[in-house]
Write a protein that holds these residues in place. Structure first.
Motif, PDB file in Angstrom:
ATOM      1  N   UNK A  24      16.038   5.278   0.324  1.00  0.00           N
ATOM      2  CA  UNK A  24      15.010   4.250  -1.109  1.00  0.00           C
ATOM      3  C   UNK A  24      13.084   4.177  -0.578  1.00  0.00           C
ATOM      4  N   UNK A  25      13.461   3.103   0.471  1.00  0.00           N
ATOM      5  CA  UNK A  25      12.050   2.682   0.890  1.00  0.00           C
ATOM      6  C   UNK A  25      11.504   4.051   1.728  1.00  0.00           C
ATOM      7  N   UNK A  26      11.796   4.624   2.411  1.00  0.00           N
ATOM      8  CA  UNK A  26      11.408   5.819   2.934  1.00  0.00           C
ATOM      9  C   UNK A  26      10.714   7.256   1.978  1.00  0.00           C
ATOM     10  N   UNK A  27      11.803   7.454   1.199  1.00  0.00           N
ATOM     11  CA  UNK A  27      11.278   7.696  -0.176  1.00  0.00           C
ATOM     12  C   UNK A  27      10.199   7.482  -0.952  1.00  0.00           C
ATOM     13  N   UNK A  28      10.207   6.157  -1.118  1.00  0.00           N
ATOM     14  CA  UNK A  28       8.910   5.663  -1.827  1.00  0.00           C
ATOM     15  C   UNK A  28       7.383   5.934  -1.088  1.00  0.00           C
ATOM     16  N   UNK A  29       7.841   6.049  -0.075  1.00  0.00           N
ATOM     17  CA  UNK A  29       6.726   6.034   1.165  1.00  0.00           C
ATOM     18  C   UNK A  29       5.666   7.171   1.286  1.00  0.00           C
ATOM     19  N   UNK A  30       6.548   8.020   0.606  1.00  0.00           N
ATOM     20  CA  UNK A  30       6.282   9.381   0.508  1.00  0.00           C
ATOM     21  C   UNK A  30       7.182  10.296   2.328  1.00  0.00           C
ATOM     22  N   UNK A  31       7.988   9.593   2.726  1.00  0.00           N
ATOM     23  CA  UNK A  31       8.408   9.764   4.477  1.00  0.00           C
ATOM     24  C   UNK A  31       9.760  10.424   4.196  1.00  0.00           C
ATOM     25  N   UNK A  32      10.074  11.613   5.231  1.00  0.00           N
ATOM     26  CA  UNK A  32      10.947  12.580   4.825  1.00  0.00           C
ATOM     27  C   UNK A  32      12.039  11.520   4.882  1.00  0.00           C
ATOM     28  N   UNK A  33      13.419  11.521   4.640  1.00  0.00           N
ATOM     29  CA  UNK A  33      15.180  10.735   4.556  1.00  0.00           C
ATOM     30  C   UNK A  33      15.777  11.274   4.935  1.00  0.00           C
ATOM     31  N   UNK A  34      15.195  12.668   5.783  1.00  0.00           N
ATOM     32  CA  UNK A  34      16.351  13.236   6.550  1.00  0.00           C
ATOM     33  C   UNK A  34      17.220  14.421   5.728  1.00  0.00           C
ATOM     34  N   UNK A  35      17.901  15.157   6.334  1.00  0.00           N
ATOM     35  CA  UNK A  35      17.860  16.518   5.108  1.00  0.00           C
ATOM     36  C   UNK A  35      19.345  16.294   5.089  1.00  0.00           C
ATOM     37  N   UNK A  36      20.665  14.784   5.608  1.00  0.00           N
ATOM     38  CA  UNK A  36      21.727  14.624   4.767  1.00  0.00           C
ATOM     39  C   UNK A  36      21.226  13.025   4.694  1.00  0.00           C
ATOM     40  N   UNK A  37      20.269  13.036   3.652  1.00  0.00           N
ATOM     41  CA  UNK A  37      20.093  11.274   2.480  1.00  0.00           C
ATOM     42  C   UNK A  37      20.199  11.375   1.979  1.00  0.00           C
ATOM     43  N   UNK A  38      21.042  10.003   2.088  1.00  0.00           N
ATOM     44  CA  UNK A  38      21.773   9.598   0.518  1.00  0.00           C
ATOM     45  C   UNK A  38      23.235  10.202   0.846  1.00  0.00           C
ATOM     46  N   UNK A  39      23.668  10.895   1.299  1.00  0.00           N
ATOM     47  CA  UNK A  39      24.956  11.709   1.616  1.00  0.00           C
ATOM     48  C   UNK A  39      26.122  10.484   2.118  1.00  0.00           C
ATOM     49  N   UNK A  40      26.800   9.791   1.236  1.00  0.00           N
ATOM     50  CA  UNK A  40      28.195   9.186   1.833  1.00  0.00           C
ATOM     51  C   UNK A  40      29.285   9.904   2.728  1.00  0.00           C
ATOM     52  N   UNK A  41      29.572   9.299   3.692  1.00  0.00           N
ATOM     53  CA  UNK A  41      30.290   9.763   5.146  1.00  0.00           C
ATOM     54  C   UNK A  41      31.444   8.832   4.926  1.00  0.00           C
ATOM     55  N   UNK A  42      32.682   9.603   4.945  1.00  0.00           N
ATOM     56  CA  UNK A  42      33.292   8.727   5.905  1.00  0.00           C
ATOM     57  C   UNK A  42      34.109   8.861   7.333  1.00  0.00           C
ATOM     58  N   UNK A  43      33.967   8.352   8.301  1.00  0.00           N
ATOM     59  CA  UNK A  43      34.085   8.753   9.524  1.00  0.00           C
ATOM     60  C   UNK A  43      35.648   8.297   9.680  1.00  0.00           C
ATOM     61  N   UNK A  44      36.018   9.575  10.572  1.00  0.00           N
ATOM     62  CA  UNK A  44      37.762   9.556  10.843  1.00  0.00           C
ATOM     63  C   UNK A  44      37.789   8.324  12.283  1.00  0.00           C
TER      64      UNK A  44
END
Lengths: 536, 114
Positions: A77-97
């Motif tokens: 959210x900080x990166x977005x507010x600063x106009x930066x690219x937050x990444x292609x999976x920004x904010x996507x909840x991940x469960x790791x086996x």
């Protein structure tokens, strides 16, 4: 119907986040609320007695890391507010086996022998997903060391329940992964596939499971089972998310010499662009199944569940209507040897990989008095391993023993060549069939009840009959949802392609998804999700 | 299918073979565990029995993994450069028993040399 954020696919979340319609923290809070509604009591290694409430809940997570996820969400959210690219999976909840190491977290392999192991580093696919902006919600349950097809062999109980009917298994070994994604407790999950452990639970839980080509994704930081077969891959809500997750985690890795030195296809980021017309094969050997007869040592033939066969035939018809070419009667005669060969190859590799657990360097150590180092090993492994690891070690010892190795291990590796040749013949661009991919059922049946097969290790292994050939051959395969059976349980269909053909294979899967967008079954939610949404 | 397939043997893993495997595997088993595991081992061996009946040309190569590696796809050798490790303490901290920075083990079975 307005869907909760935790029920949306990842690409939709990223789109809304980038438009600043939602925040990463809001996504996380939606997932947290769903976990509170459906998860139930946390699985532990304490003595387990099943309670009626256990059969109504999902129990996907061994360890939750919501604080870590909160920090990740706030950073996005900080990166977005600063106009930066937050990444292609920004904010996507991940469960790791919980077979992958994640730095600073418990990495248990669902085994007592690693129940307190804190990983000092992160697996490459995990590090890449986090780098792309995914929020690490936690570590999800699995069969102990991935040894199983129902998730019941975990040392952490209650076992996960299938979100469509929690009295049934979610499949395995990536059962927690598929259950979490189906239940809205994560949007994507990182799983592993050695004989079908991504695709079979995906089919049982009505989600997408992608086993990439062996070598497409680094195994660095994956706790090893059968090193020539283990393949990390994503479990997701739809085909687009599977492609996006693969694009992030794939590619060469100097820390894994089996990671292929190939660039990651850009087209994974946009499957719908220039989707070609494909040649898609059907094989009778994926509909007539051969099972062993324990009393005679012979084989008996049984058909795949008729509702599942009908789903595959319908998919072929729809793809044909969409302009793709369906090629019938593709012979895959060595499919039937997939499980027997796997019984040998995977056990030899497992026995070798499990020798490292000795109570000395890390993990559980028998705390009582012992006479010497050998006794420490025996007692540590006797208490630390559950029944399935013990069985796999013993089998691996037997079939690789000097007297038997030629008849079993060497022979199984040659049978693997025969299985591989079936695929080479089907996909040969100058051969009789020239296929872009095969279309098959993922599983012989839909999800079975908890307790129905567990303990019978032969029947349990045969659940992987239709998924294991792709693991032997190393080729990519994906299971996608294709409807519900008469009991309302998900049916999975499978596309299998030649080496490193993930883009085309996923385009075929996407074509089916588009052709069935309006289907009624796509609007039906898993039982636990419907109950949570209704506030039950 | 009628009759018993040639070479079929329900009890390949006898108690003696089983005990030998348990020793090799460095496991200590309870009696009920041992009984279950031996039963399942025999069941699995019967299930893979058909492998023995496949006619296989001796010239058929083995596949130790599915996807062939060749010059274009195999990972190249890493450069031989030293990198300072930063995880030694984290790794040591996972050892069940330490004395200072030494991992402690019980007596290692040995014989005095004559």
């Amino acid at each position: 119907m307005r869907q909760a954020l935790c029920d949306l696919p990842g690409h939709e979340l990223v789109k809304r986040l980038r438009r600043k319609e939602i925040s990463a923290v809001e996504i996380l809070e939606s997932v947290r609320g769903r976990i509170e509604a459906v998860e139930g009591r946390a699985p532990t290694t304490e003595p387990y007695s099943a309670q009626p409430a256990d059969l109504e809940r999902v129990h996907a997570y061994i360890t939750l890391s919501l604080d870590r996820a909160r920090q990740q969400a706030e950073a996005i959210d900080r990166a977005l507010a600063a106009g930066e690219d937050p990444g292609p999976l920004a904010g996507v909840p991940l469960a790791v086996k919980d077979i992958f190491c994640v730095r600073g977290t418990r990495s248990t392999a669902a085994s007592r022998i690693l129940q307190d192991f804190i990983s000092p580093y992160s697996a490459t696919p995990v590090a890449r997903l986090e780098q792309a902006g995914a929020l690490t919600i936690g570590k999800v349950n699995l069969d102990e060391f991935t040894f199983g097809s129902s998730n019941e062999s975990s040392a952490f109980l209650p076992p996960p329940g299938n979100p469509w009917d929690p009295r049934r298994v979610p499949g395995g070994s990536s059962g927690g992964s598929a259950a979490a994604v189906a239940a809205g407790e994560a949007t994507i999950s990182l799983g592993t596939d050695t004989s079908g452990s991504i695709r079979q639970p995906a089919a049982y839980c009505g989600v997408v499971g992608l086993k990439p080509t062996y070598g497409r994704v680094s195994r660095y930081g994956l706790i090893a089972f059968a090193s020539s077969l283990d393949c990390p891959g994503p479990v997701t809500r739809d085909v687009t998310d599977a492609a996006l997750a693969l694009k992030v985690m794939a590619g060469p890795d100097p820390r894994d010499a089996t990671a292929a030195n190939l660039p990651v296809p850009e087209a994974l980021g946009d499957l719908d662009q220039s989707a070609p017309k494909l040649r898609i094969g059907l094989s009778p050997d994926y509909f007539r199944l051969q099972y062993p007869e324990p009393s005679t040592g012979g084989l008996s033939e049984r058909p795949v569940d008729p509702e599942i066969e009908a789903a595959v035939r319908r998919a072929a018809d729809l793809l044909s209507d969409a302009g793709h070419t369906i090629v019938e009667n593709v012979p895959m005669p060595n499919t039937r040897y997939g499980v027997p060969a796997y019984f040998v190859i995977s056990r030899v590799e497992a026995a070798s990989n499990l020798h490292r657990y000795d109570g000395v360097k890390y993990g559980y150590r028998y705390p009582g008095e012992v006479a010497d180092l050998r006794e420490l090993y025996r007692r540590t492994r006797g208490v630390g391993f559950g029944l399935q690891p013990k069985l796999r070690i013993l089998m691996g010892m037997y079939v690789s023993g000097e007297e038997y190795e030629k008849d079993y291990y060497q022979r199984a590796l040659r049978v693997r060549t025969l299985i591989r040749r079936d695929f080479e013949r089907a996909f040969d661009p100058h051969g009789d069939f020239r296929l872009d991919c095969l279309l098959t059922p993922t599983t012989p049946s839909t999800a079975f009840e908890i307790g129905a097969l567990y303990g019978d290790t032969v029947s349990m292994q045969y659940v992987d009959l239709l998924t294991v050939p792709a693991d032997h051959a190393g080729v990519p395969a994906v299971s996608i949802p294709a409807g519900l059976d008469g009991r309302g349980l998900p049916i999975g269909i499978q596309f299998i392609g030649p080496d490193f053909s993930e883009v085309r294979m996923l385009q075929a899967a996407r074509a089916f998804e588009q052709a069935t967008e309006g289907d009624e079954w796509r609007r039906i939610q898993p039982r636990v999700v419907a109950a949570a949404s209704a506030g039950v | 299918m009628t009759g018993t397939s040639p070479g079929f043997d329900r009890e390949r893993i006898t108690s003696e073979i089983f005990s030998h495997l348990v020793e090799l595997a460095a496991l200590e088993l309870k009696a009920d565990e041992a009984e279950y595991l031996r039963h399942e081992l025999n069941g699995q061996l019967n299930a893979i029995h058909e492998l023995e009946n496949i006619v296989i040309d001796d010239q058929l190569p083995i596949s130790s993994h599915g996807v062939p590696y060749h010059g274009a796809t195999a990972a190249g050798l890493r450069e031989d450069v030293s990198e300072p490790g930063s995880l030694a303490d984290d790794i040591l901290n996972q050892a069940p028993q330490l004395e200072g920075r030494y991992v402690v083990v019980p007596d290692i079975p040995h014989r005095e040399l004559e």
